[in-house]
Design a protein around this motif. Structure first.
Motif, PDB file in Angstrom:
ATOM      1  N   MET A 148     130.505  85.827  21.055  1.00 51.30           N
ATOM      2  CA  MET A 148     129.703  86.646  20.148  1.00 51.30           C
ATOM      3  C   MET A 148     129.187  85.783  18.996  1.00 51.30           C
ATOM      4  SD  MET A 148     130.879  89.959  17.887  1.00 51.30           S
ATOM      5  CE  MET A 148     132.254  89.028  17.194  1.00 51.30           C
ATOM      6  N   ILE A 149     127.918  85.994  18.658  1.00 52.88           N
ATOM      7  CA  ILE A 149     127.316  85.350  17.505  1.00 52.88           C
ATOM      8  C   ILE A 149     126.843  86.435  16.542  1.00 52.88           C
ATOM      9  CG2 ILE A 149     125.400  83.924  16.663  1.00 52.88           C
ATOM     10  CD1 ILE A 149     127.466  82.302  18.140  1.00 52.88           C
ATOM     11  N   VAL A 150     127.183  86.291  15.274  1.00 56.59           N
ATOM     12  CA  VAL A 150     126.743  87.216  14.243  1.00 56.59           C
ATOM     13  C   VAL A 150     125.661  86.531  13.424  1.00 56.59           C
ATOM     14  CG1 VAL A 150     127.431  88.636  12.281  1.00 56.59           C
ATOM     15  CG2 VAL A 150     129.050  88.228  14.162  1.00 56.59           C
ATOM     16  N   LEU A 151     124.438  87.062  13.483  1.00 58.85           N
ATOM     17  CA  LEU A 151     123.307  86.478  12.761  1.00 58.85           C
ATOM     18  C   LEU A 151     123.226  87.059  11.365  1.00 58.85           C
ATOM     19  CD1 LEU A 151     120.202  86.327  15.129  1.00 58.85           C
ATOM     20  CD2 LEU A 151     121.843  84.520  14.578  1.00 58.85           C
ATOM     21  N   LEU A 152     123.251  86.200  10.358  1.00 57.08           N
ATOM     22  CA  LEU A 152     123.183  86.604   8.966  1.00 57.08           C
ATOM     23  C   LEU A 152     121.842  86.194   8.360  1.00 57.08           C
ATOM     24  CD1 LEU A 152     126.671  85.314   7.786  1.00 57.08           C
ATOM     25  CD2 LEU A 152     126.097  87.627   8.549  1.00 57.08           C
ATOM     26  N   PRO A 153     121.378  86.939   7.360  1.00 61.13           N
ATOM     27  CA  PRO A 153     120.263  86.434   6.568  1.00 61.13           C
ATOM     28  C   PRO A 153     120.794  85.393   5.595  1.00 61.13           C
ATOM     29  CG  PRO A 153     121.026  88.477   5.622  1.00 61.13           C
ATOM     30  CD  PRO A 153     121.867  88.235   6.867  1.00 61.13           C
ATOM     31  N   PRO A 154     119.946  84.514   5.072  1.00 58.34           N
ATOM     32  CA  PRO A 154     120.394  83.623   3.998  1.00 58.34           C
ATOM     33  C   PRO A 154     120.393  84.395   2.682  1.00 58.34           C
ATOM     34  CG  PRO A 154     118.089  83.259   4.421  1.00 58.34           C
ATOM     35  CD  PRO A 154     118.535  84.335   5.401  1.00 58.34           C
ATOM     36  N   SER A 155     120.522  83.710   1.583  1.00 61.51           N
ATOM     37  CA  SER A 155     120.411  84.357   0.276  1.00 61.51           C
ATOM     38  C   SER A 155     119.504  83.510  -0.604  1.00 61.51           C
ATOM     39  CB  SER A 155     121.784  84.492  -0.388  1.00 61.51           C
ATOM     40  OG  SER A 155     122.363  83.215  -0.593  1.00 61.51           O
ATOM     41  N   GLU A 156     118.836  84.142  -1.553  1.00 61.08           N
ATOM     42  CA  GLU A 156     118.024  83.373  -2.496  1.00 61.08           C
ATOM     43  C   GLU A 156     118.916  82.516  -3.373  1.00 61.08           C
ATOM     44  OE1 GLU A 156     115.195  85.531  -4.763  1.00 61.08           O
ATOM     45  OE2 GLU A 156     113.868  85.855  -3.045  1.00 61.08           O
ATOM     46  N   THR A 157     120.100  83.012  -3.705  1.00 62.42           N
ATOM     47  CA  THR A 157     121.009  82.236  -4.544  1.00 62.42           C
ATOM     48  C   THR A 157     121.816  81.281  -3.671  1.00 62.42           C
ATOM     49  OG1 THR A 157     122.645  84.024  -4.395  1.00 62.42           O
ATOM     50  CG2 THR A 157     121.181  84.009  -6.310  1.00 62.42           C
ATOM     51  N   LYS A 158     121.976  80.064  -4.167  1.00 60.65           N
ATOM     52  CA  LYS A 158     122.705  79.031  -3.433  1.00 60.65           C
ATOM     53  C   LYS A 158     123.740  78.407  -4.357  1.00 60.65           C
ATOM     54  CE  LYS A 158     119.220  79.122  -0.285  1.00 60.65           C
ATOM     55  NZ  LYS A 158     118.234  79.930  -1.016  1.00 60.65           N
ATOM     56  N   ARG A 159     124.862  78.045  -3.803  1.00 62.69           N
ATOM     57  CA  ARG A 159     125.871  77.304  -4.569  1.00 62.69           C
ATOM     58  C   ARG A 159     125.322  75.898  -4.832  1.00 62.69           C
ATOM     59  NH1 ARG A 159     129.648  78.857  -1.782  1.00 62.69           N
ATOM     60  NH2 ARG A 159     130.579  80.355  -3.212  1.00 62.69           N
ATOM     61  N   PRO A 160     125.402  75.384  -6.058  1.00 66.22           N
ATOM     62  CA  PRO A 160     124.840  74.053  -6.350  1.00 66.22           C
ATOM     63  C   PRO A 160     125.741  72.940  -5.846  1.00 66.22           C
ATOM     64  CG  PRO A 160     125.873  74.949  -8.317  1.00 66.22           C
ATOM     65  CD  PRO A 160     125.935  76.041  -7.268  1.00 66.22           C
ATOM     66  N   GLY A 161     125.181  71.737  -5.847  1.00 70.93           N
ATOM     67  CA  GLY A 161     125.974  70.552  -5.550  1.00 70.93           C
ATOM     68  C   GLY A 161     126.404  70.460  -4.110  1.00 70.93           C
ATOM     69  N   GLY A 162     127.527  69.793  -3.901  1.00 66.28           N
ATOM     70  CA  GLY A 162     128.042  69.595  -2.553  1.00 66.28           C
ATOM     71  C   GLY A 162     128.870  68.345  -2.477  1.00 66.28           C
ATOM     72  N   ASP A 163     129.626  68.219  -1.381  1.00 63.49           N
ATOM     73  CA  ASP A 163     130.481  67.049  -1.208  1.00 63.49           C
ATOM     74  C   ASP A 163     130.145  66.292   0.073  1.00 63.49           C
ATOM     75  OD1 ASP A 163     131.357  68.790   0.718  1.00 63.49           O
ATOM     76  OD2 ASP A 163     133.406  68.978  -0.042  1.00 63.49           O
ATOM     77  N   GLY A 164     129.018  66.658   0.692  1.00 61.89           N
ATOM     78  CA  GLY A 164     128.644  66.022   1.945  1.00 61.89           C
ATOM     79  C   GLY A 164     127.469  65.072   1.787  1.00 61.89           C
ATOM     80  N   PRO A 165     127.204  64.274   2.807  1.00 61.16           N
ATOM     81  CA  PRO A 165     126.091  63.324   2.753  1.00 61.16           C
ATOM     82  C   PRO A 165     124.746  64.042   2.745  1.00 61.16           C
ATOM     83  CG  PRO A 165     126.989  63.447   4.965  1.00 61.16           C
ATOM     84  CD  PRO A 165     127.904  64.255   4.102  1.00 61.16           C
ATOM     85  N   ALA A 166     123.699  63.285   2.518  1.00 62.89           N
ATOM     86  CA  ALA A 166     122.349  63.845   2.467  1.00 62.89           C
ATOM     87  C   ALA A 166     121.979  64.503   3.802  1.00 62.89           C
ATOM     88  CB  ALA A 166     121.348  62.750   2.125  1.00 62.89           C
ATOM     89  N   LEU A 167     120.978  65.354   3.735  1.00 60.78           N
ATOM     90  CA  LEU A 167     120.509  66.110   4.891  1.00 60.78           C
ATOM     91  C   LEU A 167     120.235  65.193   6.084  1.00 60.78           C
ATOM     92  CD1 LEU A 167     119.449  68.860   6.015  1.00 60.78           C
ATOM     93  CD2 LEU A 167     117.205  68.208   5.112  1.00 60.78           C
ATOM     94  N   ALA A 168     120.797  65.564   7.236  1.00 56.40           N
ATOM     95  CA  ALA A 168     120.588  64.814   8.476  1.00 56.40           C
ATOM     96  C   ALA A 168     120.112  65.809   9.531  1.00 56.40           C
ATOM     97  CB  ALA A 168     121.870  64.116   8.907  1.00 56.40           C
TER      98      ALA A 168
END
Length: 248
Positions: A1-21
């Motif tokens: 089963m896959i549950v499809l969600l909408p995104p949100s306009e608000t996003k958590r800032p920052g991150g601990d992962g490498p740049a977009l790949a």
């Protein structure tokens, strides 16, 4: 089963992962459209008035434009941790551990205006682009995503039961054949029912959490409804469509 969600306009800032790949993201057939949109959005960020118009924001929200300018270099987070807001608060994936967390990672996916279909663990930067945004001189995002996204969604639906919890503008980016769809209504004391607006997201977040963490493997709408009822939700089913009924 896959549950499809909408995104949100608000996003958590920052991150601990490498740049977009983009090459590391799920559903590789969507790479070209992702590449085009990332490039266009980053380039548009150099023109603040045009960015504000395209994104539907004011000058007080120029930090959103700065996020778009840094799309290729900003740190990343797993998508399921990047999005915030009412639905994601109710989903509360951060509180999940062990097997429940693993099930959520495998079952949850998001349909994004920028990246199309992504899985919970796909790493993304913070960005601003909504399904209704209109990039200058370009077709609508629905017109651009449908040819690429619908074949991918159709293939997904051949192999998995898809429960589609997206809002209308994100559902318009690509239809899913035979998906279980859900709406939320409020029932008043006199029996009258009205559409739930703001709290619609909270109830869908609760349902997403129940489906993401259940040990069951729902194979149809009836089984999805059964999971929701075990989670304390009142649900009615008509074919592949479920209605969550809440007190007004």
């Amino acid at each position: 089963m896959i549950v499809l969600l909408p995104p949100s306009e608000t996003k958590r800032p920052g991150g601990d992962g490498p740049a977009l790949a983009l090459d590391a993201m799920s559903f590789a057939l969507l790479r070209d459209t992702r590449e085009e949109l990332v490039g266009e959005l980053a380039e548009l960020a150099a023109d603040r008035p045009a960015s504000r118009k395209a994104l539907g924001i004011s000058a007080s929200q120029d930090a959103e434009i700065d996020r778009n300018a840094a799309l290729r270099t900003a740190p990343t987070l797993p998508a399921i941790h990047r999005y915030t807001g009412v639905l994601y608060d109710a989903l509360d994936v951060e509180s999940l551990h062990g097997a429940a967390a693993g099930r959520a990672q495998s079952r949850l996916a998001v349909v994004s205006a920028l990246f199309g279909l992504i899985r919970a663990g796909d790493r993304i930067p913070a960005y601003r682009l909504s399904a209704g945004s209109k990039l200058p001189g370009r077709p609508t995002l629905a017109a651009r995503w449908k040819p690429a996204l619908e074949p991918v969604l159709a293939e997904l639906a051949e192999n998995e039961l898809v429960v589609d919890l997206r809002s209308g503008s994100y559902a318009a980016l690509g239809k899913v054949p035979d998906a279980v769809t859900v709406d939320v209504v409020a029932e008043h004391a006199d029996g009258r029912r009205t559409t739930v607006s703001h709290f619609n997201k909270a109830h869908k977040g609760r349902l997403a959490r129940a489906l993401a963490t259940t040990r069951a493997e729902p194979a149809d709408a009836a089984a999805v409804a059964a999971v929701a009822r075990r989670a304390g939700m009142r649900v009615e089913r008509r074919g592949d469509h479920l209605t969550v009924v809440v007190a007004a």
